[in-house]
Design a protein around this motif. Structure first.
Motif, PDB file in Angstrom:
ATOM      1  N   ASP A 114       0.855 -52.889  66.537  1.00 16.55           N
ATOM      2  CA  ASP A 114       1.010 -54.421  66.963  1.00 16.55           C
ATOM      3  C   ASP A 114       1.593 -54.775  65.775  1.00 16.55           C
ATOM      4  OD1 ASP A 114      -0.040 -53.894  69.785  1.00 16.55           O
ATOM      5  OD2 ASP A 114      -1.860 -54.844  68.829  1.00 16.55           O
ATOM      6  N   ALA A 115       1.366 -54.516  64.842  1.00 19.29           N
ATOM      7  CA  ALA A 115       1.896 -55.519  63.396  1.00 19.29           C
ATOM      8  C   ALA A 115       3.022 -54.656  63.084  1.00 19.29           C
ATOM      9  CB  ALA A 115       0.762 -55.188  62.408  1.00 19.29           C
ATOM     10  N   PHE A 116       3.441 -53.331  63.780  1.00 15.88           N
ATOM     11  CA  PHE A 116       4.578 -52.744  63.094  1.00 15.88           C
ATOM     12  C   PHE A 116       5.794 -53.497  63.257  1.00 15.88           C
ATOM     13  CE2 PHE A 116       8.000 -49.376  63.552  1.00 15.88           C
ATOM     14  CZ  PHE A 116       7.764 -48.969  62.265  1.00 15.88           C
ATOM     15  N   GLY A 117       6.086 -53.831  64.584  1.00 15.46           N
ATOM     16  CA  GLY A 117       7.501 -54.607  65.117  1.00 15.46           C
ATOM     17  C   GLY A 117       7.694 -55.718  64.258  1.00 15.46           C
ATOM     18  N   PRO A 118       6.700 -56.553  63.983  1.00  8.98           N
ATOM     19  CA  PRO A 118       6.754 -57.754  63.163  1.00  8.98           C
ATOM     20  C   PRO A 118       7.277 -57.420  61.819  1.00  8.98           C
ATOM     21  CG  PRO A 118       5.011 -58.164  64.626  1.00  8.98           C
ATOM     22  CD  PRO A 118       5.292 -56.744  64.915  1.00  8.98           C
ATOM     23  N   LEU A 119       6.518 -56.619  61.225  1.00  2.00           N
ATOM     24  CA  LEU A 119       6.983 -56.056  59.970  1.00  2.00           C
ATOM     25  C   LEU A 119       8.505 -55.728  59.848  1.00  2.00           C
ATOM     26  CD1 LEU A 119       6.565 -55.377  56.789  1.00  2.00           C
ATOM     27  CD2 LEU A 119       5.719 -53.111  57.759  1.00  2.00           C
ATOM     28  N   VAL A 120       9.143 -54.940  60.855  1.00  2.00           N
ATOM     29  CA  VAL A 120      10.289 -54.488  60.859  1.00  2.00           C
ATOM     30  C   VAL A 120      11.234 -55.560  61.094  1.00  2.00           C
ATOM     31  CG1 VAL A 120      11.902 -53.029  62.077  1.00  2.00           C
ATOM     32  CG2 VAL A 120       9.721 -51.995  61.699  1.00  2.00           C
ATOM     33  N   ARG A 121      10.853 -56.603  61.965  1.00  2.00           N
ATOM     34  CA  ARG A 121      11.868 -57.522  62.095  1.00  2.00           C
ATOM     35  C   ARG A 121      12.090 -58.682  60.683  1.00  2.00           C
ATOM     36  NH1 ARG A 121       9.639 -56.925  67.322  1.00  2.00           N
ATOM     37  NH2 ARG A 121       7.954 -58.422  66.759  1.00  2.00           N
ATOM     38  N   ALA A 122      10.680 -58.640  60.340  1.00  2.00           N
ATOM     39  CA  ALA A 122      10.774 -59.683  58.939  1.00  2.00           C
ATOM     40  C   ALA A 122      11.511 -58.911  57.883  1.00  2.00           C
ATOM     41  CB  ALA A 122       9.124 -59.701  58.613  1.00  2.00           C
ATOM     42  N   SER A 123      11.462 -57.662  57.933  1.00  2.00           N
ATOM     43  CA  SER A 123      12.068 -56.979  56.862  1.00  2.00           C
ATOM     44  C   SER A 123      13.532 -57.068  57.084  1.00  2.00           C
ATOM     45  CB  SER A 123      11.870 -55.340  56.945  1.00  2.00           C
ATOM     46  OG  SER A 123      10.511 -55.263  56.535  1.00  2.00           O
ATOM     47  N   LYS A 124      14.053 -56.883  58.305  1.00  2.00           N
ATOM     48  CA  LYS A 124      15.531 -56.957  58.587  1.00  2.00           C
ATOM     49  C   LYS A 124      15.909 -58.271  58.511  1.00  2.00           C
ATOM     50  CE  LYS A 124      18.965 -55.471  62.162  1.00  2.00           C
ATOM     51  NZ  LYS A 124      19.048 -54.731  63.424  1.00  2.00           N
ATOM     52  N   GLU A 125      15.380 -59.364  58.944  1.00  2.00           N
ATOM     53  CA  GLU A 125      15.849 -60.753  58.851  1.00  2.00           C
ATOM     54  C   GLU A 125      15.834 -61.275  57.378  1.00  2.00           C
ATOM     55  OE1 GLU A 125      12.911 -62.620  61.549  1.00  2.00           O
ATOM     56  OE2 GLU A 125      13.946 -61.640  63.266  1.00  2.00           O
ATOM     57  N   ASN A 126      15.178 -60.768  56.468  1.00  2.00           N
ATOM     58  CA  ASN A 126      14.927 -61.256  55.140  1.00  2.00           C
ATOM     59  C   ASN A 126      15.483 -60.451  54.138  1.00  2.00           C
ATOM     60  OD1 ASN A 126      13.009 -63.829  55.129  1.00  2.00           O
ATOM     61  ND2 ASN A 126      12.283 -62.513  56.757  1.00  2.00           N
ATOM     62  N   GLY A 127      16.543 -59.688  54.645  1.00  2.00           N
ATOM     63  CA  GLY A 127      17.603 -58.901  53.709  1.00  2.00           C
ATOM     64  C   GLY A 127      17.022 -57.824  52.996  1.00  2.00           C
ATOM     65  N   ILE A 128      16.169 -56.957  53.674  1.00  2.00           N
ATOM     66  CA  ILE A 128      15.782 -55.507  53.051  1.00  2.00           C
ATOM     67  C   ILE A 128      16.914 -54.878  53.734  1.00  2.00           C
ATOM     68  CG2 ILE A 128      13.979 -53.809  53.671  1.00  2.00           C
ATOM     69  CD1 ILE A 128      12.920 -55.868  51.960  1.00  2.00           C
ATOM     70  N   ARG A 129      17.470 -53.606  52.661  1.00  2.00           N
ATOM     71  CA  ARG A 129      18.402 -52.974  53.215  1.00  2.00           C
ATOM     72  C   ARG A 129      18.124 -51.457  53.664  1.00  2.00           C
ATOM     73  NH1 ARG A 129      23.175 -55.245  53.001  1.00  2.00           N
ATOM     74  NH2 ARG A 129      24.195 -53.284  52.450  1.00  2.00           N
ATOM     75  N   ARG A 130      16.611 -51.217  53.351  1.00  2.00           N
ATOM     76  CA  ARG A 130      16.356 -49.910  53.590  1.00  2.00           C
ATOM     77  C   ARG A 130      14.932 -49.875  53.967  1.00  2.00           C
ATOM     78  NH1 ARG A 130      18.710 -44.751  50.578  1.00  2.00           N
ATOM     79  NH2 ARG A 130      20.412 -45.928  51.392  1.00  2.00           N
ATOM     80  N   PHE A 131      14.457 -49.232  55.114  1.00  2.00           N
ATOM     81  CA  PHE A 131      13.147 -49.110  55.533  1.00  2.00           C
ATOM     82  C   PHE A 131      12.874 -47.667  55.832  1.00  2.00           C
ATOM     83  CE2 PHE A 131       9.637 -51.777  57.749  1.00  2.00           C
ATOM     84  CZ  PHE A 131       9.021 -50.907  58.078  1.00  2.00           C
ATOM     85  N   ILE A 132      11.802 -47.316  55.101  1.00  2.00           N
ATOM     86  CA  ILE A 132      11.188 -45.781  55.342  1.00  2.00           C
ATOM     87  C   ILE A 132       9.636 -45.793  55.936  1.00  2.00           C
ATOM     88  CG2 ILE A 132      10.584 -43.838  54.082  1.00  2.00           C
ATOM     89  CD1 ILE A 132      12.528 -44.741  51.770  1.00  2.00           C
ATOM     90  N   TYR A 133       9.760 -45.127  57.090  1.00  2.00           N
ATOM     91  CA  TYR A 133       8.463 -45.317  57.775  1.00  2.00           C
ATOM     92  C   TYR A 133       7.624 -44.083  57.696  1.00  2.00           C
ATOM     93  CZ  TYR A 133       5.350 -45.263  62.002  1.00  2.00           C
ATOM     94  OH  TYR A 133       4.262 -44.981  62.770  1.00  2.00           O
ATOM     95  N   ALA A 134       6.435 -43.825  57.306  1.00  2.00           N
ATOM     96  CA  ALA A 134       5.668 -42.745  57.197  1.00  2.00           C
ATOM     97  C   ALA A 134       4.929 -42.781  58.520  1.00  2.00           C
ATOM     98  CB  ALA A 134       4.681 -42.753  56.130  1.00  2.00           C
ATOM     99  N   SER A 135       5.322 -41.747  59.391  1.00  2.00           N
ATOM    100  CA  SER A 135       4.790 -41.365  60.917  1.00  2.00           C
ATOM    101  C   SER A 135       3.909 -40.270  60.421  1.00  2.00           C
ATOM    102  CB  SER A 135       5.967 -40.980  61.850  1.00  2.00           C
ATOM    103  OG  SER A 135       5.203 -40.851  63.040  1.00  2.00           O
ATOM    104  N   THR A 136       3.769 -39.319  61.093  1.00  2.00           N
ATOM    105  CA  THR A 136       3.074 -38.139  61.022  1.00  2.00           C
ATOM    106  C   THR A 136       3.287 -36.922  61.883  1.00  2.00           C
ATOM    107  OG1 THR A 136       0.873 -37.285  61.249  1.00  2.00           O
ATOM    108  CG2 THR A 136       1.228 -39.030  62.550  1.00  2.00           C
ATOM    109  N   ALA A 137       3.127 -35.611  61.140  1.00  2.00           N
ATOM    110  CA  ALA A 137       3.362 -34.472  61.865  1.00  2.00           C
ATOM    111  C   ALA A 137       2.561 -34.279  63.215  1.00  2.00           C
ATOM    112  CB  ALA A 137       3.471 -33.242  61.202  1.00  2.00           C
TER     113      ALA A 137
END
Length: 351
Positions: A114-137
């Motif tokens: 639930d917290a993931f989408g808001p983090l991504v949107r906040a990052s994009k809207e506030n000038g983050i240029r690169r987002f690296i996500y640690a999923s899992t195998a």
């Protein structure tokens, strides 16, 4: 929110000016990554709940380029405040592994998904240029394929795996010219960290072999891909530097040796015999297990497209752990809850 910075009397070194936000930066992988980033001249901002204490960043806390924020990624106002001024995000924070997730599935979903989408949107809207996500195998669940590639169907067998996988398209859909996103599916990390874990297969077996002279193998035939801590950190550093077009909107497996749990136990026993001969013979007991997860991932894509190949082995991780034990590291490693996610989560009763 609690915030602290390094001491201003330390001069600001020359080098990169990029500032990286590490969610979960006080954790098992995060604490190693933070130290490496600072050593390379990055500015680093850590957002963490510090459930396992503050000691993991003690060695770098005086660095003026480090800003620590004690807070919850579910706090949306805090997310906006935290990402401002950063250039990149490496998202490590989560309720990690299946037993931890199952302690409180509603809580775990709120943090991991639930917290993931808001983090991504906040990052994009506030000038983050690169987002690296640690999923899992472990999103692959159970597979008999000889080499599970990134195109393999996701067949999670637990909610932890499922929600990790469900976050991936949320991020990939936000890929744009000014917002480079990449998903990593790491194998099980092994080796040493300032925030050590002994609830991961290689680390757990080594701990028991050195401290108790015996290991218990649950099941044994399940296949597990592994990756050394330093290789994992090397990759995150590499992803910060790669040209955007080489990683934009892509998913990469990363790992090295794939062994059954029984084979890992034999490798641990061999190294401990060599490095800690006074321990004598190491006994191995095999018992049934209801953990059916078994898969062997292929890391050929990341080798082919980025030229990234792990340099270290499971043996190296076991050697590192044995040396650390010999130097008195990890006191109380069998019983102290700071080394075990489930035990600590039961103590703190996070809500």
């Amino acid at each position: 929110m609690e915030q602290s910075t390094g001491h201003p009397e330390h001069p600001q070194p020359s080098g990169r000016r990029q500032t990286v936000l590490i969610t979960g930066g006080a954790g098992y992988v995060g604490s190693v990554l933070v130290a490496r980033l600072l050593a390379l001249g990055y500015g680093v901002r850590v957002l963490d709940l510090y459930l396992y204490g503050r000691e993991s960043l003690e060695g770098v806390r005086s660095d003026p380029r480090l800003v620590e924020i004690r807070g919850d990624i579910r706090d949306r106002d805090l997310l906006v405040e935290t990402v401002r001024g950063c250039d990149a995000v490496i998202h490590l924070a989560c309720i990690s592994n299946d037993p931890s997730f199952e302690l409180n599935p509603t809580l775990s979903r709120s943090i991991n998904y639930d917290a993931f989408g808001p983090l991504v949107r906040a990052s994009k809207e506030n000038g983050i240029r690169r987002f690296i996500y640690a999923s899992t195998a472990s999103v692959y669940g159970v597979s008999e394929a000889e080499a599970v590639t990134e195109e393999h169907p996701l067949l999670p067998v637990t909610d932890y795996n499922r929600y990790k996988g469900l976050c991936e398209p949320l991020l990939l859909d936000e890929q744009s010219r000014d917002f480079t996103v990449v998903v990593i599916r790491p194998s099980t990390v092994c080796g040493c960290s300032p925030r050590q874990r002994f609830d991961l297969t290689v680390n757990l077996l080594t701990n028991h072999a050195v401290r108790k002279g015996r290991m218990t193998v649950f099941g044994g035939m399940q296949k597990r891909p592994n990756i050394h801590m330093e290789d994992m950190v090397d990759l995150y550093l590499r992803l910060l530097e790669e040209p955007g077009e080489r990683i934009a909107g892509k998913v990469f497996n990363v790992g090295t040796e794939v062994y059954t749990i029984a084979e890992i136990a034999e490798r641990v026993r061999s190294v401990v015999r060599e490095v800690v001969p006074e321990r004598g013979d190491i006994q191995v007991e095999t018992v049934p297990s209801d953990d059916i997860r078994s898969y062997q991932v292929s890391s050929e894509k990341i080798a082919r497209e980025l030229g990234f190949r792990p340099k270290r082995s499971v043996r190296d991780a076991v050697m590192d752990l044995c040396r650390a034990f010999s130097h008195g590291s990890f006191p109380g490693s069998l019983d102290d809850s700071r080394y075990y996610n489930v035990r600590r989560m039961k103590e703190v009763r996070l809500s």
